[in-house]
Design a protein around this motif. Sequence first.
Motif, mmCIF file in Angstrom:
data_model
loop_
_atom_site.group_PDB
_atom_site.id
_atom_site.type_symbol
_atom_site.label_atom_id
_atom_site.label_comp_id
_atom_site.label_asym_id
_atom_site.label_seq_id
_atom_site.Cartn_x
_atom_site.Cartn_y
_atom_site.Cartn_z
ATOM 1 N N LEU A 136 -6.776 0.364 -2.760
ATOM 2 C CA LEU A 136 -5.809 -0.336 -2.162
ATOM 3 C C LEU A 136 -5.833 -1.946 -2.691
ATOM 4 C CD1 LEU A 136 -5.571 0.978 1.415
ATOM 5 C CD2 LEU A 136 -3.786 1.063 -0.235
ATOM 6 N N GLY A 137 -6.884 -2.112 -3.448
ATOM 7 C CA GLY A 137 -7.172 -3.677 -3.643
ATOM 8 C C GLY A 137 -6.074 -4.208 -4.147
ATOM 9 N N GLU A 138 -5.066 -3.927 -4.830
ATOM 10 C CA GLU A 138 -3.892 -4.823 -5.238
ATOM 11 C C GLU A 138 -3.075 -5.141 -3.983
ATOM 12 O OE1 GLU A 138 -1.755 -3.803 -8.472
ATOM 13 O OE2 GLU A 138 -3.405 -4.043 -9.789
ATOM 14 N N LEU A 139 -2.926 -3.897 -3.256
ATOM 15 C CA LEU A 139 -1.992 -4.454 -1.825
ATOM 16 C C LEU A 139 -2.670 -5.080 -0.670
ATOM 17 C CD1 LEU A 139 -0.659 -0.736 -1.437
ATOM 18 C CD2 LEU A 139 0.309 -2.723 -2.664
ATOM 19 N N ALA A 140 -4.219 -5.356 -0.817
ATOM 20 C CA ALA A 140 -4.887 -5.665 0.313
ATOM 21 C C ALA A 140 -4.467 -7.114 0.958
ATOM 22 C CB ALA A 140 -6.146 -6.102 0.037
ATOM 23 N N GLY A 141 -3.909 -8.081 0.047
ATOM 24 C CA GLY A 141 -3.202 -9.329 0.799
ATOM 25 C C GLY A 141 -1.594 -9.140 1.028
ATOM 26 N N ARG A 142 -0.914 -8.049 0.634
ATOM 27 C CA ARG A 142 0.516 -7.797 1.172
ATOM 28 C C ARG A 142 0.442 -7.797 2.507
ATOM 29 N NH1 ARG A 142 3.028 -5.558 -3.500
ATOM 30 N NH2 ARG A 142 4.787 -5.035 -2.080
ATOM 31 N N VAL A 143 1.792 -8.104 2.912
ATOM 32 C CA VAL A 143 2.371 -7.822 4.585
ATOM 33 C C VAL A 143 2.701 -6.572 4.523
ATOM 34 C CG1 VAL A 143 3.677 -8.637 6.096
ATOM 35 C CG2 VAL A 143 2.632 -10.177 4.753
ATOM 36 N N ALA A 144 2.131 -5.697 5.519
ATOM 37 C CA ALA A 144 2.412 -4.260 5.590
ATOM 38 C C ALA A 144 3.756 -4.058 5.626
ATOM 39 C CB ALA A 144 1.562 -3.540 6.583
ATOM 40 N N GLY A 145 4.689 -5.011 6.179
ATOM 41 C CA GLY A 145 6.015 -4.707 6.612
ATOM 42 C C GLY A 145 6.937 -4.576 5.211
ATOM 43 N N GLN A 146 6.197 -5.080 4.194
ATOM 44 C CA GLN A 146 7.112 -5.146 3.018
ATOM 45 C C GLN A 146 6.742 -4.086 1.843
ATOM 46 O OE1 GLN A 146 6.140 -9.045 1.803
ATOM 47 N NE2 GLN A 146 7.674 -10.064 3.149
ATOM 48 N N LEU A 147 5.880 -3.015 2.355
ATOM 49 C CA LEU A 147 5.616 -2.046 1.385
ATOM 50 C C LEU A 147 6.462 -0.981 1.151
ATOM 51 C CD1 LEU A 147 1.979 -1.707 2.652
ATOM 52 C CD2 LEU A 147 2.424 -3.059 0.720
ATOM 53 N N SER A 148 6.485 -0.226 0.226
ATOM 54 C CA SER A 148 7.431 1.038 0.013
ATOM 55 C C SER A 148 6.696 1.827 0.995
ATOM 56 C CB SER A 148 7.525 1.442 -1.338
ATOM 57 O OG SER A 148 6.271 2.095 -1.673
ATOM 58 N N THR A 149 7.449 3.202 1.002
ATOM 59 C CA THR A 149 7.260 4.264 1.877
ATOM 60 C C THR A 149 5.936 4.742 1.419
ATOM 61 O OG1 THR A 149 9.391 4.644 2.287
ATOM 62 C CG2 THR A 149 7.835 6.375 3.053
ATOM 63 N N GLY A 150 5.860 4.994 0.165
ATOM 64 C CA GLY A 150 4.537 5.796 -0.563
ATOM 65 C C GLY A 150 3.366 4.824 -0.230
ATOM 66 N N GLN A 151 3.543 3.379 -0.333
ATOM 67 C CA GLN A 151 2.382 2.591 -0.175
ATOM 68 C C GLN A 151 2.083 2.621 1.080
ATOM 69 O OE1 GLN A 151 4.486 -0.967 -1.819
ATOM 70 N NE2 GLN A 151 3.429 -0.793 -3.719
ATOM 71 N N GLY A 152 3.027 2.776 2.126
ATOM 72 C CA GLY A 152 2.916 2.562 3.469
ATOM 73 C C GLY A 152 1.805 3.858 3.966
ATOM 74 N N ARG A 153 2.371 4.818 3.433
ATOM 75 C CA ARG A 153 1.801 6.074 3.925
ATOM 76 C C ARG A 153 0.127 6.052 3.586
ATOM 77 N NH1 ARG A 153 4.747 9.132 6.261
ATOM 78 N NH2 ARG A 153 6.657 9.565 5.611
ATOM 79 N N LEU A 154 -0.085 5.372 2.218
ATOM 80 C CA LEU A 154 -1.553 5.215 1.788
ATOM 81 C C LEU A 154 -2.168 4.260 2.695
ATOM 82 C CD1 LEU A 154 -2.968 6.433 -0.560
ATOM 83 C CD2 LEU A 154 -2.555 4.324 -2.015
ATOM 84 N N VAL A 155 -1.686 3.297 3.132
ATOM 85 C CA VAL A 155 -2.243 2.368 4.081
ATOM 86 C C VAL A 155 -2.388 2.951 5.431
ATOM 87 C CG1 VAL A 155 -1.816 0.260 5.318
ATOM 88 C CG2 VAL A 155 -1.287 0.201 2.869
ATOM 89 N N GLU A 156 -1.516 3.966 5.952
ATOM 90 C CA GLU A 156 -1.669 4.368 6.853
ATOM 91 C C GLU A 156 -3.004 5.377 6.958
ATOM 92 O OE1 GLU A 156 0.564 6.395 9.677
ATOM 93 O OE2 GLU A 156 1.777 4.494 10.130
#
Lengths: 253, 651
Positions: A136-156
């Motif tokens: 998730l390193g690349e996403l770590a600094g992103r705001v969760a509300g702006q992720l795509s569904t696929g990314q969101g599932r991974l973050v969940e």
Amino acid sequence: MPAEDPLLSVREVTVHFGGVTALSRVDLEVNRGTITGLIGPNGAGKTTLFNVITGLVTPRSGRVRFDGTDITGWPRHRRGRAGIARTFQRLELFGGLTVHDNLLAAWEASVPGAVLGMRRGEGRRVVDEVIEKLGLGELAGRVAGQLSTGQGRLVELGRALAARPRILLLDEPSSGLDQAETEHFRDLLLGAVGRESGEPAVLLVEHDVALVMEICDRITVLDFGQRIAEGLPAEVRSDPRVVAAYLGDSDAA
Amino acid sequence: MSGLWPFLVIGLFSGSIYALASMGIVLTYKTSGVFNFAYGGIAMFCGFTFWQLRDGWHISSWLSLPLLLLVVAPVMGLAAEYLFRAVITLSAEIQIVIALAVLAFLQALVPIFYGGSERSLNSIFPTSTFRLGSSLHVSWTQLFTLLLAVAAALALSGLLSRTRLGLATRAVVDNRDLAELNGVSSDGVSRLAWVISTVFAALAGVLLSSTVGLDTYSLVLFFIYAFAPAVLAKLVNLPAAFGWALGLGVLQSVLQKYGSSGNVADFESALPYLALFGALVFYGNALKEIRSSFRTITVSAPNRDPRRFAGSVAAVVIGLAILPLLIHGSALGDVSTALIYAAIALTLVVLTGWAGQISLAQFSFVGIGAFTAGHLAGAGGKGFLWAAVVGALIAVPFGIAVGLPSLRLSGLFLALATMAFALIMDTLVFPRNWVSGGYTGTTVARPDIFGIRFTGTLSFYWLSAILLGAYALGASLLNRGPVGRRLQMMRDAPLGASTFGVNLTLTKLAVFAGCGAAAAFAGAFYGAMRLTVDPNDFAFGASLELLLLVVLGGRALVPGGMVAGGIYLMQLLPLSSTVESYIPLGVAVGAVALAQYPEGPTTRSAEYMRYFSALFRRRPLRELTDGRLVPIVFSSRRRITSEPAEVADAR
């Protein structure tokens, strides 16, 4: 394995919504160090059963035991702290926080005293580990509300892992993912389950039957709020009631 | 028993007006999902318009009344419907703020349009009386008002139950999307509902202002009484709203028989607020927010760059240090007031912006702090700090009391409950002599802290700056730490937060108590700045204004609180009266513009700043635009919203 005391056991749970019976005397076990699949057609009651286990829905009757303790009457935050972590079919991310902070917040919520700033270093270490493990390193600094569904599932998934669960409840983790993402997800899941230590165990609700058959140790099948089968993937696959439920064959029922 | 009859007649009269208003509120809520906080404003504006038509321009009643009810009110209704349709999917606090802005807009417009904010309006019906039985005198106004309310209720129920239009309305109320699929124009239905609702508002405004007088403030407050029957009817049941409204009017009037002053009178005026608070707590989960779809606003990640943080702190500190060289005297005093106001605003940033709990009672806590300081601090300001701390402690149980409804309510209903709480404080607590010294007020000594006396304008300015600095720093640290994360977890996904181990009950009560205590502590300084405070300083309207300014400034950011203080300052500065009368108008227009930029201007300007400073540092553009907020001119994305899952999937 079945002789062993299960980590999570649900006994004869019944749930009514108004006049509708969502679950009727359902049993379920999840053993330590295993992946248990929970499948069934739409409306079978899978998510409702998750909600009973995590305390979002109060059953009319029946008991839920976790590691030998009856948790049926516990408030949901107490279950979370006891080591039950879940993902949501409809994403429940903390949309205003970064991905990193989503994970950290989950860790803090599950550790007593962390909200007061205790064991801070440990929290950051756990979060960094999970971020590393899930890539998730690349996403770590992103705001969760702006992720795509696929990314969101991974973050969940990452958030549930950061809470250092003893049992992981995954609700439709592959829905909205493409083929490559699903395969990536499968590998992550197989890596996440504690085969040797016994924890975390995984309870998986999934529509992708092929995926479930491939990775689950045991499978429970629900249909119209009732458990219609339970067993090894091969047993469940050939069970005529399961076939009937999925194909709608009226003769077999 | 016979002594009760006259009170019953008066009660039926005011109950009839409540009935018109509460039916109007229920009607728009059930068809469009908007709770019209501006209802009283619309009624008030219609009252003034009628005065202008009939008494100002001497147009006959026979012409001016139809002109009002068939032209002016429907046009206002359509305009309101147009405005509110744009905001229905936004979060509750933005909806409320926009409704409040409409209210403020109408209040500001009246003196500009009609050249004054107070008028006396004669009744449209004859005020002569006739005798009923042996001794009961009833005026024609009273009789006709009751008949009018009954007729309006019957006409409305006839419309809903007997006509095709009524069928369409009921279909929309049941399921908006399904009704649309079946060919019902839900927009048409909601337009009609707004028109009817506004006509009711106009009628109620004209009828009411002939007895209580016509002014821009108290008339509006009177219409809040009608919120109680609307909520008691669960905001959907029109006949129940009618019944509760008449009941409330009669009960209030009968209470008047037993005392026109003292405890009974206070209880009588607090009754609608107590009923509102009680209904919200009692119904709790049974109340449903009606929304067609949800659009969440995501705020970009706060900048954690320590250099930028240090830079902005330095800029503010230097600015505050230079200011006393430029301005003196009362203007500097106004700045001090604004600094304290910004500190108070920060407590609402934490409560509403981060924890997601709307409060329309924050200024009640300021009042608790100010009055406590007035009573406890010595004449020379000795022990002021202790008095402020005691005020903060007294605020804690009150904070828990406001927080209790939040355990079962959120969004709009929480806002209504906190509003009721503030109004209960206004009617039952603050007017007490032993609390506030009544309407002559309480003097608050300027503080003497550790032997340093902050009596003069300049020294008090420094003290205010230190207070704001402490609050801003505290809020920033809180936001970066685990507590800030916990509050935002609760705001963004309460279900998710609780399953991960967050005790929502504890967290909500703690944040209400904590922010209440912080507001009370700042309130002691607010009182000291004013030197004399009375209950009017902390009336419900002040809490409304605070929420409006905080949302306008940017509710999720520390600078947002400071912007709120800045806007407040504009209202204080000695400007020409023409300019003064336009400032509320500007604020109102700004808040209405929120419908377009719901993240608030501070958030947006922070984004612009970040963008330009990053350009300056020559970072690759890709990194900047990759999924982050970018100014519209550089982006194809018009709105910063989270997309529905299907849209995101389709990409």
